[in-house]
Design an enzyme around this catalytic site. Structure first.
Site, PDB file in Angstrom:
ATOM      1  N   LYS A 109      12.915 -17.671 -10.398  1.00 45.66           N
ATOM      2  CA  LYS A 109      11.467 -17.832 -10.267  1.00 45.66           C
ATOM      3  C   LYS A 109      10.909 -18.957 -11.139  1.00 45.66           C
ATOM      4  O   LYS A 109       9.912 -19.589 -10.799  1.00 45.66           O
ATOM      5  CB  LYS A 109      10.762 -16.518 -10.615  1.00 45.66           C
ATOM      6  CG  LYS A 109      11.017 -15.393  -9.614  1.00 45.66           C
ATOM      7  CD  LYS A 109      10.355 -15.671  -8.267  1.00 45.66           C
ATOM      8  CE  LYS A 109      10.480 -14.484  -7.323  1.00 45.66           C
ATOM      9  NZ  LYS A 109       9.989 -14.813  -5.956  1.00 45.66           N
TER      10      LYS A 109
ATOM     11  N   GLU B 286       0.821 -13.023  -8.225  1.00 45.06           N
ATOM     12  CA  GLU B 286       1.183 -11.683  -7.784  1.00 45.06           C
ATOM     13  C   GLU B 286       2.617 -11.440  -8.230  1.00 45.06           C
ATOM     14  O   GLU B 286       3.377 -12.384  -8.426  1.00 45.06           O
ATOM     15  CB  GLU B 286       1.097 -11.588  -6.253  1.00 45.06           C
ATOM     16  CG  GLU B 286       2.323 -12.120  -5.490  1.00 45.06           C
ATOM     17  CD  GLU B 286       2.566 -13.612  -5.636  1.00 45.06           C
ATOM     18  OE1 GLU B 286       1.632 -14.332  -6.029  1.00 45.06           O
ATOM     19  OE2 GLU B 286       3.700 -14.068  -5.374  1.00 45.06           O
TER      20      GLU B 286
ATOM     21  N   SER C  58      20.402 -14.654  -7.784  1.00 45.10           N
ATOM     22  CA  SER C  58      19.026 -15.064  -8.069  1.00 45.10           C
ATOM     23  C   SER C  58      18.432 -14.467  -9.333  1.00 45.10           C
ATOM     24  O   SER C  58      17.478 -15.004  -9.878  1.00 45.10           O
ATOM     25  CB  SER C  58      18.136 -14.725  -6.875  1.00 45.10           C
ATOM     26  OG  SER C  58      18.293 -13.368  -6.525  1.00 45.10           O
TER      27      SER C  58
END
Lengths: 417, 276
Positions: A108, A130, A397
């Site tokens: 991210k 969010e 990830s």
């Protein structure tokens, strides 16, 4: 099986990664994407698009971002051969792209740093975000602290409870976490609330959207900032194996980590691209987040894409053991890759994901995020299908620290107090 | 423009007043009760009613309408119910009903069927708050095939070029969102509204309705000074949420509609409308 040995053409590839695969109209991917938003947001989306395009064309912005990626995130992330886990995947040659080793523990941060720099470039001093699993919220809070921005994170009440550790991390980083009590109290409702904040405070605020969903230009921007994953992976696998992989695979919630990886291989038709969505308790159970298996084209959160909806077009609540995949929509470019057949999408149940979660932990000494475990379960299936000569790269990830409580509960371990 | 809507705005103009536009979600608090409540609005002096189609993800709405919509959805209100409510309400010849809906339910129902069914039910138009003209090609074709008006929104942040695009795409009134924000009653309506209306007025002769935040007769009177329609939604919803039972809700909606109807008729320094 492909045996292409082509040199990396960095410049061409970089240019290709910032435009869509199928820009029938700007901001669209075939029939998908677009902008389905209140008029009040149109000016902000235009402003963002101009700022992004000028940033991408500015060598100084690229340098600034590259420096942060190297010195702050810790890029490039390694590509790790997983020998013992590979033995459980039909003996295939499995490689893990270690986005879990990035600062903040997931992919991210790539998008967040890019968009946070854009925020300051636009002269705004407040970001909102969010978050589902909390990874994007933590990354946003981190970038805000680094660049001196105010940060408010919207998170469904249910998610604040199952990801309490990440709530504390965000607060320690100076962000305000707002629990959302409307609707299903998960990621979908957190996005609604973030949109409401944005439309009210758009002059001072950038909505730092965390995945490749939403109105144009968000899907293109988020893919661009994550395309570093695919670019590095491509170079690394060519260096190690001397050839392209047979498959590049990732889990797909909104789809940002998958899009980042796919971006490196999308123009290589010999590389199979597979995305794994959350099958929850099974796609026939009604409790899942399998948009491609059970959804239909529709409009959600500003874009046309595959949506889990009922016969009246009302969004149907999704379910997954992983908060990050628990979302009834998916990035519009994935919808297009699905329809064109360039990528394929399969569902992985909670149980399959948790089996892979445990297996990677015990065979490689890496505890993955439960989101990521869906891609690992996919590798176990795909490896057996492709056989021992296959080279498969998996986007690892995120790391699983945030998930230990959920895992302890699932496996009935002592840690479950 | 739909003849009913056109007549309604022409009458209001002839009387030197603004039209009163009221919103309520269909199926709130039940399907039958919503028919009764909309009828109270109409009897109290609302000229044009917006029947809201309840949607699971109302990202342009504030708390009051979110709560109401959630109640309507838990009552099982469907698109079919919305159409039947439009059919059941009691419109006089000088009143009209439009549907206000987020885009996905209409797309799911089928554009042409929705337009045809709405016309058959006596509806005059559709307001689509999350559909912009750029994405509206098929919708424009469907609504052009019938006397169903299209209303898109303009906002204070809209550029002049966008106002032009939106105004040209509207066949009904133009909805001017007074504020940057979501629906909900406010003590003051943003001072951005008069400027916005003026910018729209320079680009269209279509009637302009102002909404978002209107909660009193005084505010309605103020807006009536420069706009063709005053739109009130959340303040009606709030009265119903706060009422003890249906009888109290009906009385409260009726009284509030009467107050607002007086407001839009109050002598004010109307900014003269110059058709150009």
């Amino acid at each position: 099986m492909t045996t292409t040995h082509e040199p990396t053409q960095e410049a061409t590839r970089e240019a290709a990664s910032s435009r869509s695969v199928a820009d029938s109209q700007p901001g669209h991917f075939g029939p998908y994407g677009g902008r389905f938003v209140p008029e009040a947001l149109m000016a902000a989306l235009d402003e963002l698009e101009v700022a992004f395009d000028s940033a991408v064309a500015d060598p100084q912005f690229a340098r600034q971002l590259a420096d942060l990626e190297r010195d702050y995130t810790g890029r490039p992330s390694p590509l790790t051969r997983a020998h013992r886990f590979g033995a459980e995947c039909g003996g295939a040659r499995i490689y893990l792209k270690r986005e879990d080793l990035n600062h903040t523990g997931s992919h991210k941060i790539n998008n967040v740093l890019g968009q946070a720099l854009l925020t300051t470039r636009m002269g705004k001093d407040r970001i909102i975000a969010e978050t589902g699993a909390g990874q994007h919220g933590v990354a946003s809070a981190t970038a805000a602290a680094l660049l001196g921005l105010e940060c408010v994170v919207y998170m469904g009440r249910e998610d604040t409870e199952r990801q309490a550790l990440n709530v504390t991390r965000m607060e320690l980083l100076g962000a305000t976490v707002v629990p959302v009590d409307t609707g299903t109290r998960t990621l979908k409702d957190a996005i609604n609330e973030a949109m409401r904040d944005w439309v009210t405070n758009v002059d001072s605020t950038h909505y730092l959207l965390g995945t490749v969903t939403g109105p144009a230009p968000f899907p293109r921007i988020v893919r661009h900032f994550h395309s570093v994953i695919g670019r590095e992976t491509r170079e690394q696998i060519l260096e190690i194996e001397g050839r392209l992989p047979d498959a590049a695979i990732a889990c797909v919630g909104g789809g940002s980590n998958a899009m980042g990886l796919f971006a490196g291989f999308i123009d290589d038709p010999g590389v199979l691209l597979v995305g794994y969505e959350a099958g929850g308790e099974g796609v026939d159970s009604g409790r899942h987040a399998a948009r491609f298996a059970m959804g239909a084209p529709g409009v959600l959160h500003g874009a046309r894409t595959y949506v889990m909806q009922d016969e009246w077009g009302q969004t149907v609540p999704s379910h997954s053991i992983s908060a990050g995949l628990d979302y009834p929509g998916v990035g519009p470019e994935h919808a297009w890759l699905h329809d064109t057949g360039r990528a394929r999408y399969e569902a992985i149940t909670d149980a399959e994901a948790m089996e892979a979660f445990a297996l990677l932990s015990r065979t490689e000494g890496i505890i993955p995020a439960i989101e990521t475990a869906h891609a690992l379960a996919g590798a176990m299936r795909l490896g057996r299908e492709l056989g021992p000569d296959a080279v498969i790269v998996i986007n690892l990830s995120g790391r699983g620290d945030k998930d230990v409580q959920t895992a302890a509960q699932w496996f009935g371990m002592q840690g479950d107090q | 423009m739909n003849p009913r809507t056109a007549a309604l705005f022409a009458d209001a103009r002839a009387e030197s007043r603004a039209a009163l536009i009221g919103y309520l979600p269909a199926g709130f608090p039940t399907i039958d009760a919503s028919v009764a409540l909309i009828d109270e609005m109409l009897a109290g002096g609302v000229d044009l009613v917006e029947v809201g189609l309840p949607y699971s993800d109302p990202l342009m709405d504030g708390v009051a309408i979110q709560d109401a919509v959630q109640i309507a959805l838990s009552e099982g209100t469907t698109t079919e119910d919305v159409l039947s409510i439009v059919e059941r309400i009691s419109l006089s010849d000088s009143q009209a009903a439009v549907v206000m809906s987020y885009w996905n339910p209409i797309e799911r129902f089928g554009l042409q069927s929705f337009v045809d069914r709405l016309a058959a039910a006596g509806g005059s138009g559709v307001i689509t708050p999350d559909l912009t003209p750029e994405e509206a090609g098929p919708w424009i074709a469907a609504t052009d095939s019938n006397d169903i008006d299209r209303t898109f929104l303009v906002a204070p942040s809209s550029t002049d070029a966008r106002i032009q695009t939106v105004a040209e795409a509207c066949t009904g009134f133009v909805y001017a969102a007074s504020t940057m924000g979501v629906t909900g009653a406010r003590d003051q309506v943003s001072n951005a509204a008069p400027t916005l209306v003026e910018r729209v007025r320079e680009r269209t002769t279509a009637p302009i309705g102002v909404g978002l935040g209107v909660s009193s007769a005084d505010q309605a009177a103020g807006i009536a000074g420069y706009a063709d329609g005053v739109i009130v939604g959340s303040a009606f919803v709030r009265r119903i949420l706060d009422a003890g039972d249906l009888a109290a809700a009906r009385a409260s909606v009726r009284a509030f509609a009467e107050e607002l109807a007086e407001g839009v008729r109050r002598p004010v320094d109307r900014i003269p409308v110059t058709a150009n």
